[in-house]
Structure formats: structure tokens, C-alpha cells
Design a protein around this motif. Structure first.
Motif, PDB file in Angstrom:
ATOM      1  N   ALA A  58      -7.147   4.176  -0.173  1.00 57.59           N
ATOM      2  CA  ALA A  58      -8.419   3.539   0.191  1.00 57.59           C
ATOM      3  C   ALA A  58      -9.177   3.067  -1.040  1.00 57.59           C
ATOM      4  N   GLU A  59      -9.125   3.836  -2.112  1.00 56.24           N
ATOM      5  CA  GLU A  59      -9.815   3.441  -3.346  1.00 56.24           C
ATOM      6  C   GLU A  59      -9.176   2.201  -3.955  1.00 56.24           C
ATOM      7  N   VAL A  60      -7.851   2.132  -3.936  1.00 54.06           N
ATOM      8  CA  VAL A  60      -7.166   0.954  -4.471  1.00 54.06           C
ATOM      9  C   VAL A  60      -7.428  -0.259  -3.587  1.00 54.06           C
ATOM     10  N   GLU A  61      -7.456  -0.057  -2.273  1.00 57.38           N
ATOM     11  CA  GLU A  61      -7.756  -1.163  -1.372  1.00 57.38           C
ATOM     12  C   GLU A  61      -9.155  -1.707  -1.633  1.00 57.38           C
ATOM     13  N   ALA A  62     -10.108  -0.817  -1.918  1.00 53.21           N
ATOM     14  CA  ALA A  62     -11.467  -1.260  -2.225  1.00 53.21           C
ATOM     15  C   ALA A  62     -11.494  -2.072  -3.512  1.00 53.21           C
ATOM     16  N   LEU A  63     -10.733  -1.649  -4.522  1.00 54.09           N
ATOM     17  CA  LEU A  63     -10.659  -2.403  -5.773  1.00 54.09           C
ATOM     18  C   LEU A  63     -10.029  -3.769  -5.543  1.00 54.09           C
ATOM     19  N   ASN A  64      -9.027  -3.811  -4.683  1.00 53.51           N
ATOM     20  CA  ASN A  64      -8.332  -5.070  -4.418  1.00 53.51           C
ATOM     21  C   ASN A  64      -9.172  -6.020  -3.572  1.00 53.51           C
ATOM     22  N   GLY A  65     -10.019  -5.448  -2.715  1.00 50.62           N
ATOM     23  CA  GLY A  65     -10.832  -6.271  -1.841  1.00 50.62           C
ATOM     24  C   GLY A  65     -10.068  -6.845  -0.667  1.00 50.62           C
ATOM     25  N   ALA A  66      -8.880  -6.310  -0.414  1.00 52.50           N
ATOM     26  CA  ALA A  66      -8.044  -6.792   0.692  1.00 52.50           C
ATOM     27  C   ALA A  66      -6.956  -5.764   0.953  1.00 52.50           C
ATOM     28  N   PRO A  67      -6.468  -5.687   2.195  1.00 55.89           N
ATOM     29  CA  PRO A  67      -5.369  -4.753   2.488  1.00 55.89           C
ATOM     30  C   PRO A  67      -4.066  -5.219   1.864  1.00 55.89           C
ATOM     31  N   PHE A  68      -3.098  -4.309   1.819  1.00 56.66           N
ATOM     32  CA  PHE A  68      -1.775  -4.610   1.263  1.00 56.66           C
ATOM     33  C   PHE A  68      -0.772  -3.689   1.943  1.00 56.66           C
ATOM     34  N   THR A  69       0.457  -3.729   1.524  1.00 54.53           N
ATOM     35  CA  THR A  69       1.468  -2.840   2.086  1.00 54.53           C
ATOM     36  C   THR A  69       2.072  -1.975   0.982  1.00 54.53           C
ATOM     37  N   ILE A  70       2.675  -0.878   1.400  1.00 50.06           N
ATOM     38  CA  ILE A  70       3.309   0.064   0.478  1.00 50.06           C
ATOM     39  C   ILE A  70       4.716   0.354   0.990  1.00 50.06           C
ATOM     40  N   GLY A  71       5.676   0.362   0.087  1.00 47.22           N
ATOM     41  CA  GLY A  71       7.035   0.701   0.485  1.00 47.22           C
ATOM     42  C   GLY A  71       7.126   2.157   0.920  1.00 47.22           C
ATOM     43  N   GLY A  72       7.961   2.427   1.925  1.00 47.84           N
ATOM     44  CA  GLY A  72       8.131   3.787   2.412  1.00 47.84           C
ATOM     45  C   GLY A  72       8.562   4.747   1.311  1.00 47.84           C
ATOM     46  N   PHE A  73       8.314   6.022   1.515  1.00 48.88           N
ATOM     47  CA  PHE A  73       8.511   7.040   0.482  1.00 48.88           C
ATOM     48  C   PHE A  73       9.872   7.731   0.593  1.00 48.88           C
ATOM     49  N   TRP A  74      10.106   8.586  -0.419  1.00 49.06           N
ATOM     50  CA  TRP A  74      11.256   9.494  -0.463  1.00 49.06           C
ATOM     51  C   TRP A  74      12.594   8.784  -0.636  1.00 49.06           C
ATOM     52  N   TRP A  75      12.602   7.769  -1.478  1.00 46.63           N
ATOM     53  CA  TRP A  75      13.846   7.194  -1.972  1.00 46.63           C
ATOM     54  C   TRP A  75      13.559   6.559  -3.326  1.00 46.63           C
ATOM     55  N   ASP A  76      14.586   6.149  -4.066  1.00 48.41           N
ATOM     56  CA  ASP A  76      14.439   5.760  -5.473  1.00 48.41           C
ATOM     57  C   ASP A  76      13.432   4.650  -5.708  1.00 48.41           C
ATOM     58  N   TYR A  77      13.305   3.719  -4.766  1.00 51.22           N
ATOM     59  CA  TYR A  77      12.420   2.581  -4.979  1.00 51.22           C
ATOM     60  C   TYR A  77      11.206   2.628  -4.051  1.00 51.22           C
ATOM     61  N   GLY A  78      10.902   3.789  -3.527  1.00 50.89           N
ATOM     62  CA  GLY A  78       9.809   3.910  -2.572  1.00 50.89           C
ATOM     63  C   GLY A  78       8.442   4.019  -3.218  1.00 50.89           C
ATOM     64  N   GLY A  79       7.411   3.707  -2.423  1.00 48.84           N
ATOM     65  CA  GLY A  79       6.035   3.932  -2.841  1.00 48.84           C
ATOM     66  C   GLY A  79       5.359   2.800  -3.580  1.00 48.84           C
ATOM     67  N   TYR A  80       6.055   1.707  -3.849  1.00 49.44           N
ATOM     68  CA  TYR A  80       5.447   0.615  -4.606  1.00 49.44           C
ATOM     69  C   TYR A  80       4.528  -0.229  -3.736  1.00 49.44           C
ATOM     70  N   ALA A  81       3.382  -0.575  -4.274  1.00 47.87           N
ATOM     71  CA  ALA A  81       2.441  -1.436  -3.565  1.00 47.87           C
ATOM     72  C   ALA A  81       2.926  -2.882  -3.597  1.00 47.87           C
ATOM     73  N   ASN A  82       2.803  -3.549  -2.480  1.00 48.96           N
ATOM     74  CA  ASN A  82       3.124  -4.973  -2.384  1.00 48.96           C
ATOM     75  C   ASN A  82       1.814  -5.701  -2.105  1.00 48.96           C
ATOM     76  N   ILE A  83       1.197  -6.211  -3.172  1.00 51.10           N
ATOM     77  CA  ILE A  83      -0.133  -6.814  -3.071  1.00 51.10           C
ATOM     78  C   ILE A  83      -0.005  -8.330  -3.218  1.00 51.10           C
ATOM     79  N   GLU A  84      -0.144  -9.030  -2.108  1.00 51.51           N
ATOM     80  CA  GLU A  84       0.014 -10.483  -2.112  1.00 51.51           C
ATOM     81  C   GLU A  84      -1.320 -11.212  -2.170  1.00 51.51           C
ATOM     82  N   ASN A  85      -2.391 -10.544  -1.772  1.00 50.44           N
ATOM     83  CA  ASN A  85      -3.717 -11.158  -1.782  1.00 50.44           C
ATOM     84  C   ASN A  85      -4.741 -10.157  -2.324  1.00 50.44           C
ATOM     85  N   GLY A  86      -5.777 -10.703  -2.958  1.00 47.31           N
ATOM     86  CA  GLY A  86      -6.840  -9.842  -3.449  1.00 47.31           C
ATOM     87  C   GLY A  86      -6.948  -9.827  -4.961  1.00 47.31           C
ATOM     88  N   ASN A  87      -7.839  -8.979  -5.463  1.00 46.33           N
ATOM     89  CA  ASN A  87      -8.141  -8.933  -6.894  1.00 46.33           C
ATOM     90  C   ASN A  87      -6.968  -8.464  -7.740  1.00 46.33           C
TER      91      ASN A  87
END
Length: 218
Positions: A117-146
Motif C-alpha cells: 500500500a505504501e509503494v502504491e501510494a508513492l506510485n500514485g497508481a495500482p500495479f501488479t506483483i508476480g506470484g511468490f515462492w519461486w526464483d523469479y517471484g515477487g517482482y513489481a510490474n509497474i506500467e503506469n504511475g510515478n
């Protein structure tokens, strides 16, 4: 080339387990995309900036059991540990990425330990996050916003989230597990106390990089 596409998740979410008093004493420093954190950075500049005795370059763990070259700063001080990756590994120059320390604030105001929620507030827009518990999981995919990366001539901030190590067995985490994209507003993220685990400043490959390394340039 691996450094361009993967930011090693060596940093733990230290701020999550620190006592409140310790958090208050942690002095945060603002990082800008210039100098030692700029595209022309090098191992030599890192040593000049932070002191040669505080810098170690060698192979580190990457995804899927791989090994990769990186320059680590303050390796024995978890609150100040940084890791630099290079486009030119032979010359140890041309900054590909730097994983920031918990005591640093990335451009845009992001730092380790923040909630979704804090990162979303900084970005000023929602985004998506890759699912967890695998080698490439958890990364934010921010296409719009600050915090969205829109200019290949500037650095961008890569953010990796992680759930708390322990959570109630009553919570079904299946919807946020594996190769899925999770909306930042998903209620499960708060229930699992998902927070920023790794923050990196990254730069695109230098012009002609592919040709210099025996590969076709884009």
C-alpha cells in the motif's frame, strides 16, 4: 547478460524484524541516479567512494543455482550492504544494477520494508506483483504511475516484494503463489504482510553492448 534481466534477491527484509528503537536510529540516505549509482560507474569508483577495504568483488548466487559476478559493498554490515552488477564484467564497469541497502531510499521514495500500500501510494497508481515462492517471484510490474520506467536514457527502480516468513495456516495463499500476476490491491497481500524485500536501481545496456559481446545489437 543475466544481470540485465535478474536482480539477485540476496537482501532479507531486515526492517521487518528490527526492534522499533533500532528502526528509529537507522538513518536513511537518498540515492540519486548519478555518480557511483550512474551508468558510468565502475568498481574503481565504488572503491573510491566507499573505501577499498569495504568492497569485495566475486561470484554470488543467482537464480536457479547460477553464479554471477557482483561487487558487494559493506558485506559485513547488513544495514549498509549494497551489491553492484556490471554490463562489462571484464572491466567491471558500466552499471547494470545496484541492489540498495535497507538504510537507503531509492528514487521515488521506495525502500526496503515498505508495504504494498505504501509503494502504491508513492506510485500514485495500482500495479501488479508476480506470484511468490519461486526464483523469479515477487517482482513489481509497474506500467503506469510515478515509478513506471518510461525512458531508456534514465535509470529505473526495480522492486521485489516478499511475504512474512510466518503467517496463519488459516490463510490460503494459493492465489498469490507461482507464475501469476497479483493486483496491488489484493487483500491477501496485506494479510500475508507482504513488504519490499529488494530495491534496485538499474540501467539499460550501453549502446553497442551486443556487438561488443559477440551478439547482435538491438
Amino acid at each position: 547478460m543475466l544481470a540485465r534481466f535478474f536482480v539477485p534477491a540476496f537482501a532479507a527484509v531486515l526492517l521487518l524484524t528490527m526492534p522499533a528503537a533500532a528502526k528509529e536510529k537507522t538513518k536513511a540516505s537518498q540515492v540519486t541516479c548519478e555518480g557511483v549509482f550512474g551508468p558510468e560507474s565502475s568498481e574503481a569508483l565504488v572503491k573510491q567512494t566507499f573505501g577499498p577495504d569495504n568492497v569485495v568483488t566475486g561470484m554470488v548466487d543467482g537464480p536457479e543455482g547460477m553464479q554471477m559476478l557482483a561487487t558487494t559493498v559493506f558485506p559485513d554490515d547488513p544495514q549498509r550492504t549494497m551489491r553492484f552488477g556490471w554490463w562489462d564484467e571484464d572491466a567491471r564497469s558500466g552499471l547494470s544494477y545496484v541492489d540498495l541497502a535497507p538504510s537507503q531510499i531509492a528514487p521515488g521514495g521506495v525502500r526496503i520494508g515498505q508495504t504494498v500500500a505504501e509503494v502504491e501510494a508513492l506510485n500514485g497508481a495500482p500495479f501488479t506483483i508476480g506470484g511468490f515462492w519461486w526464483d523469479y517471484g515477487g517482482y513489481a510490474n509497474i506500467e503506469n504511475g510515478n515509478l513506471a520506467h518510461t525512458d531508456d536514457k534514465t535509470c529505473w527502480v526495480s522492486i521485489r516484494f516478499s511475504p512474512a516468513d510466518d503467517y496463519s495456516s488459516d490463510i490460503d495463499a494459493t492465489p498469490v503463489s507461482g507464475e501469476v500476476q497479483v493486483p496491488s490491491g489484493e487483500a491477501l497481500l496485506e494479510m500475508l504482510d507482504v513488504r519490499v524485500a529488494v530495491v534496485s536501481v538499474s540501467w539499460p545496456a550501453p549502446e553497442g553492448y551486443g556487438e561488443d559481446h559477440g551478439q547482435p545489437a538491438d
